[in-house]
Design a protein around this motif. Structure first.
Motif, PDB file in Angstrom:
ATOM      1  N   PRO A  53     -76.532 -16.093 -38.756  1.00  0.00           N
ATOM      2  CA  PRO A  53     -75.091 -15.807 -38.825  1.00  0.00           C
ATOM      3  C   PRO A  53     -74.449 -15.507 -37.474  1.00  0.00           C
ATOM      4  N   ASP A  54     -75.163 -14.750 -36.609  1.00  0.00           N
ATOM      5  CA  ASP A  54     -74.556 -14.404 -35.322  1.00  0.00           C
ATOM      6  C   ASP A  54     -74.405 -15.628 -34.427  1.00  0.00           C
ATOM      7  N   TYR A  55     -75.332 -16.611 -34.552  1.00  0.00           N
ATOM      8  CA  TYR A  55     -75.190 -17.849 -33.788  1.00  0.00           C
ATOM      9  C   TYR A  55     -74.014 -18.671 -34.321  1.00  0.00           C
ATOM     10  N   ASN A  56     -73.888 -18.713 -35.641  1.00  0.00           N
ATOM     11  CA  ASN A  56     -72.762 -19.444 -36.233  1.00  0.00           C
ATOM     12  C   ASN A  56     -71.431 -18.832 -35.812  1.00  0.00           C
ATOM     13  N   MET A  57     -71.410 -17.505 -35.652  1.00  0.00           N
ATOM     14  CA  MET A  57     -70.185 -16.845 -35.188  1.00  0.00           C
ATOM     15  C   MET A  57     -69.831 -17.313 -33.779  1.00  0.00           C
ATOM     16  N   LEU A  58     -70.857 -17.470 -32.929  1.00  0.00           N
ATOM     17  CA  LEU A  58     -70.608 -17.980 -31.575  1.00  0.00           C
ATOM     18  C   LEU A  58     -70.046 -19.389 -31.616  1.00  0.00           C
ATOM     19  N   MET A  59     -70.556 -20.212 -32.520  1.00  0.00           N
ATOM     20  CA  MET A  59     -70.064 -21.573 -32.626  1.00  0.00           C
ATOM     21  C   MET A  59     -68.614 -21.600 -33.110  1.00  0.00           C
ATOM     22  N   GLU A  60     -68.283 -20.690 -33.999  1.00  0.00           N
ATOM     23  CA  GLU A  60     -66.888 -20.598 -34.458  1.00  0.00           C
ATOM     24  C   GLU A  60     -65.980 -20.168 -33.313  1.00  0.00           C
ATOM     25  N   GLN A  61     -66.486 -19.245 -32.485  1.00  0.00           N
ATOM     26  CA  GLN A  61     -65.707 -18.796 -31.331  1.00  0.00           C
ATOM     27  C   GLN A  61     -65.492 -19.942 -30.355  1.00  0.00           C
ATOM     28  N   ALA A  62     -66.527 -20.760 -30.162  1.00  0.00           N
ATOM     29  CA  ALA A  62     -66.392 -21.907 -29.271  1.00  0.00           C
ATOM     30  C   ALA A  62     -65.328 -22.886 -29.780  1.00  0.00           C
ATOM     31  N   LYS A  63     -65.240 -23.030 -31.111  1.00  0.00           N
ATOM     32  CA  LYS A  63     -64.216 -23.909 -31.696  1.00  0.00           C
ATOM     33  C   LYS A  63     -62.819 -23.362 -31.418  1.00  0.00           C
ATOM     34  N   ILE A  64     -62.692 -22.034 -31.472  1.00  0.00           N
ATOM     35  CA  ILE A  64     -61.400 -21.411 -31.184  1.00  0.00           C
ATOM     36  C   ILE A  64     -60.992 -21.700 -29.741  1.00  0.00           C
ATOM     37  N   PHE A  65     -61.940 -21.541 -28.800  1.00  0.00           N
ATOM     38  CA  PHE A  65     -61.634 -21.842 -27.400  1.00  0.00           C
ATOM     39  C   PHE A  65     -61.164 -23.287 -27.249  1.00  0.00           C
ATOM     40  N   LYS A  66     -61.857 -24.199 -27.930  1.00  0.00           N
ATOM     41  CA  LYS A  66     -61.512 -25.623 -27.820  1.00  0.00           C
ATOM     42  C   LYS A  66     -60.144 -25.899 -28.425  1.00  0.00           C
ATOM     43  N   THR A  67     -59.884 -25.292 -29.589  1.00  0.00           N
ATOM     44  CA  THR A  67     -58.589 -25.497 -30.261  1.00  0.00           C
ATOM     45  C   THR A  67     -57.442 -24.991 -29.399  1.00  0.00           C
ATOM     46  N   LEU A  68     -57.668 -23.882 -28.710  1.00  0.00           N
ATOM     47  CA  LEU A  68     -56.628 -23.294 -27.871  1.00  0.00           C
ATOM     48  C   LEU A  68     -56.607 -23.876 -26.464  1.00  0.00           C
ATOM     49  N   SER A  69     -57.477 -24.877 -26.225  1.00  0.00           N
ATOM     50  CA  SER A  69     -57.586 -25.507 -24.901  1.00  0.00           C
ATOM     51  C   SER A  69     -57.897 -24.468 -23.827  1.00  0.00           C
ATOM     52  N   MET A  70     -58.831 -23.572 -24.155  1.00  0.00           N
ATOM     53  CA  MET A  70     -59.188 -22.487 -23.247  1.00  0.00           C
ATOM     54  C   MET A  70     -60.632 -22.622 -22.795  1.00  0.00           C
ATOM     55  N   ASP A  71     -60.890 -22.140 -21.576  1.00  0.00           N
ATOM     56  CA  ASP A  71     -62.258 -22.046 -21.100  1.00  0.00           C
ATOM     57  C   ASP A  71     -62.909 -20.790 -21.674  1.00  0.00           C
ATOM     58  N   ASN A  72     -64.218 -20.835 -21.841  1.00  0.00           N
ATOM     59  CA  ASN A  72     -64.960 -19.651 -22.265  1.00  0.00           C
ATOM     60  C   ASN A  72     -64.833 -18.582 -21.183  1.00  0.00           C
ATOM     61  N   PRO A  73     -64.304 -17.392 -21.513  1.00  0.00           N
ATOM     62  CA  PRO A  73     -64.081 -16.380 -20.481  1.00  0.00           C
ATOM     63  C   PRO A  73     -65.330 -15.586 -20.094  1.00  0.00           C
ATOM     64  N   TYR A  74     -66.450 -15.866 -20.748  1.00  0.00           N
ATOM     65  CA  TYR A  74     -67.644 -15.051 -20.546  1.00  0.00           C
ATOM     66  C   TYR A  74     -68.643 -15.719 -19.603  1.00  0.00           C
ATOM     67  N   PHE A  75     -69.495 -14.921 -18.992  1.00  0.00           N
ATOM     68  CA  PHE A  75     -70.566 -15.360 -18.090  1.00  0.00           C
ATOM     69  C   PHE A  75     -70.030 -16.141 -16.887  1.00  0.00           C
ATOM     70  N   SER A  76     -68.907 -15.694 -16.338  1.00  0.00           N
ATOM     71  CA  SER A  76     -68.393 -16.310 -15.115  1.00  0.00           C
ATOM     72  C   SER A  76     -69.160 -15.736 -13.929  1.00  0.00           C
ATOM     73  N   PRO A  77     -69.855 -16.574 -13.160  1.00  0.00           N
ATOM     74  CA  PRO A  77     -70.680 -16.041 -12.064  1.00  0.00           C
ATOM     75  C   PRO A  77     -69.858 -15.613 -10.853  1.00  0.00           C
ATOM     76  N   HIS A  78     -70.101 -14.384 -10.387  1.00  0.00           N
ATOM     77  CA  HIS A  78     -69.462 -13.898  -9.167  1.00  0.00           C
ATOM     78  C   HIS A  78     -70.198 -14.476  -7.958  1.00  0.00           C
ATOM     79  N   GLU A  79     -69.445 -14.752  -6.920  1.00  0.00           N
ATOM     80  CA  GLU A  79     -70.026 -15.345  -5.714  1.00  0.00           C
ATOM     81  C   GLU A  79     -70.183 -14.334  -4.590  1.00  0.00           C
ATOM     82  N   GLY A  80     -70.021 -13.080  -4.914  1.00  0.00           N
ATOM     83  CA  GLY A  80     -70.174 -12.016  -3.931  1.00  0.00           C
ATOM     84  C   GLY A  80     -70.233 -10.685  -4.639  1.00  0.00           C
TER      85      GLY A  80
END
Length: 462
Positions: A53-80
């Protein structure tokens, strides 16, 4: 039955062996058929990770990002270094998504100490401390943590989360009662569950409700532990610690205070809750903290009486016995950061000043800051997860890095952007942030500050 017996009596030995083979074969086939039938009845979600279920929730969240034409805001790597300014994908951002509260991660003294520790002790202590993983820096760090918290002794561990899990589950058991604030951190809840003790909650910051619960239940248990936070990690508010001390004394309980977001932040010297309230630190039985925030490192710690610390040092399985000691670099970094905290209390004072400015500017714009009280945590409550995502992306595009906290981490009515305030933020950066936030919210929502009011119950810890 008589007929069957007679038939068997008249069979030859060969016929009896053949009949036995047939019966055995039939039994094996029946068992196989039953096993196949049982296997077919087991749902995919019980043995396939992609059906959890928790993986399916992530997949649903990914669909929301795609529907809203948004990038995933998580795990953005800092360069410093993650300080008040950070760099992501080649672009600089005003940063509110890290808890480098005192700006000591990346401080030249802290970095130099970590490098020197690696040169002397290597990258790992390579064993649990009780066996052969002890280095002098471990005890130096614990001595200064005890000094800051005003306690007899301290114990440093490799993980802040594991500190709560290991210590609570070690000290308490099935005959005990653990009672905590409804917004307590998940690590405390996990430790309570693993202990096997009875777990109860009281409404957020409601010491009167706690008193009533203890009146009704304290007598039925042996040890009872009350658990609160010095600064709550989602709302940034401060409990009335003297009230909780009085209640724990009245009912002969133990009291634990999680100082993860309080140490290095509140109090005239930035020494945490005992400094903020001017109390005797011995009135709290267990002080817990993390090294990953104000102390610019990684790990957790417990401060308290010598009896408590000695017990944990030799007996707490998850804390010491079966866990490697903190790495030399992390130990040296935390030790040096603690020394700077003692030497430069103006860092904590500046953090609180920036937090107060942030709150003042936000409230002038009609934004809902919930229970925030001028600590290192300030949330802007929006009450709409999709709006949180959209506003967070707009701020990101404008060079402001802040992350949305949405359902199910918090109730939908408490969906928010959570800002971590750090001491190196300038006044201009704070004012610019609120101006930009209010403008973008007005564009998205039609009216700046038109948000759902934050309830007194607050939001669950994240």
């Amino acid at each position: 039955m008589k007929n069957e017996t007679g038939v068997l009596a008249n069979m030859s030995p060969e016929e009896k062996r053949d009949l036995l083979k047939q019966l055995i074969s039939k039994k094996e086939n029946d068992q196989k058929a039953g096993s196949d039938s049982d296997s077919e009845s087991i749902p995919d979600a019980w043995y396939r990770f992609d059906k959890f279920p928790d993986y399916n929730m992530l997949m649903e969240q990914a669909k929301i990002f795609k529907t809203l034409s948004m990038d995933n805001p998580y795990f953005s790597p800092h360069e410093g270094v993650s300080d008040h300014i950070t760099r992501i994908d080649g672009k600089n951002f005003i940063n509110y998504s890290g808890y480098n509260y005192l700006g000591l991660s990346g401080h030249p003294e802290v970095s130099a100490a970590a490098k020197a520790a690696v040169d002397r002790y290597g990258t790992s202590v390579s064993a649990s401390r009780i066996v052969s993983g002890e280095i002098p820096l471990h005890r130096d760090l614990e001595a200064i943590l005890a000094e800051i918290h005003g306690t007899e002794d301290a114990l440093a561990l490799v993980s802040g989360y594991a500190t709560n899990v290991s210590v609570i589950s070690h000290l308490f058991g099935p005959n005990d009662l653990l009672i905590h604030d409804s917004l307590i951190h998940n690590s405390v809840i996990t430790g309570c569950k693993l202990s096997g003790a009875r777990r109860m909650t009281f409404p957020h910051n409601d010491w009167e409700a706690l008193d009533k619960i203890l009146e009704e239940n304290r007598h039925a248990y042996q040890r009872t532990l009350i658990i609160i936070e010095g600064v709550y990690s989602m709302d940034g508010d401060i409990p009335d610690l003297p009230r909780f001390i009085a209640i724990k004394q009245k009912h002969k309980c133990l009291l634990m205070v999680d100082e993860a977001h309080a140490a290095g932040v509140i109090g005239p010297r930035g020494f945490g809750s005992h400094d903020h309230f001017g109390i005797d630190a011995a009135d709290v039985d267990i002080w817990m903290g993390t090294l990953s925030k104000a102390f610019a490192s990684c790990g957790g710690y417990i401060c308290g009486s010598r009896a408590l610390i000695e017990n944990l040092r030799y007996n707490a399985a998850g804390a010491i016995l079966f866990s490697v000691g903190i790495s030399p670099a992390n130990t040296a970094a935390a030790l040096t950061a603690a020394r700077i905290l003692q030497r430069e209390p103006e860092r904590a004072e500046r953090l609180r000043a920036r937090s107060s400015l942030f709150l003042q500017q936000a409230r002038m714009r009609g934004l809902d800051t919930g229970l925030a009280s001028g600590t290192g945590v300030v949330s802007i409550i929006l009450g709409d997860s999709v709006l949180c995502l959209k506003l967070g992306q707009k701020l990101y595009q404008a060079g402001i890095n802040v992350h949305p906290i949405m359902y199910p981490a918090v109730p939908e009515s408490a969906a928010r952007l959570r800002f971590f305030i750090t001491c190196n933020l300038s006044e201009e950066e704070v004012v610019h942030t609120i101006d930009t936030l209010a403008t973008e919210l007005q564009r998205l929502h039609g009216k700046a500050g038109r948000v759902i009011a934050h309830t007194e119950s607050g939001a669950v810890s994240y």
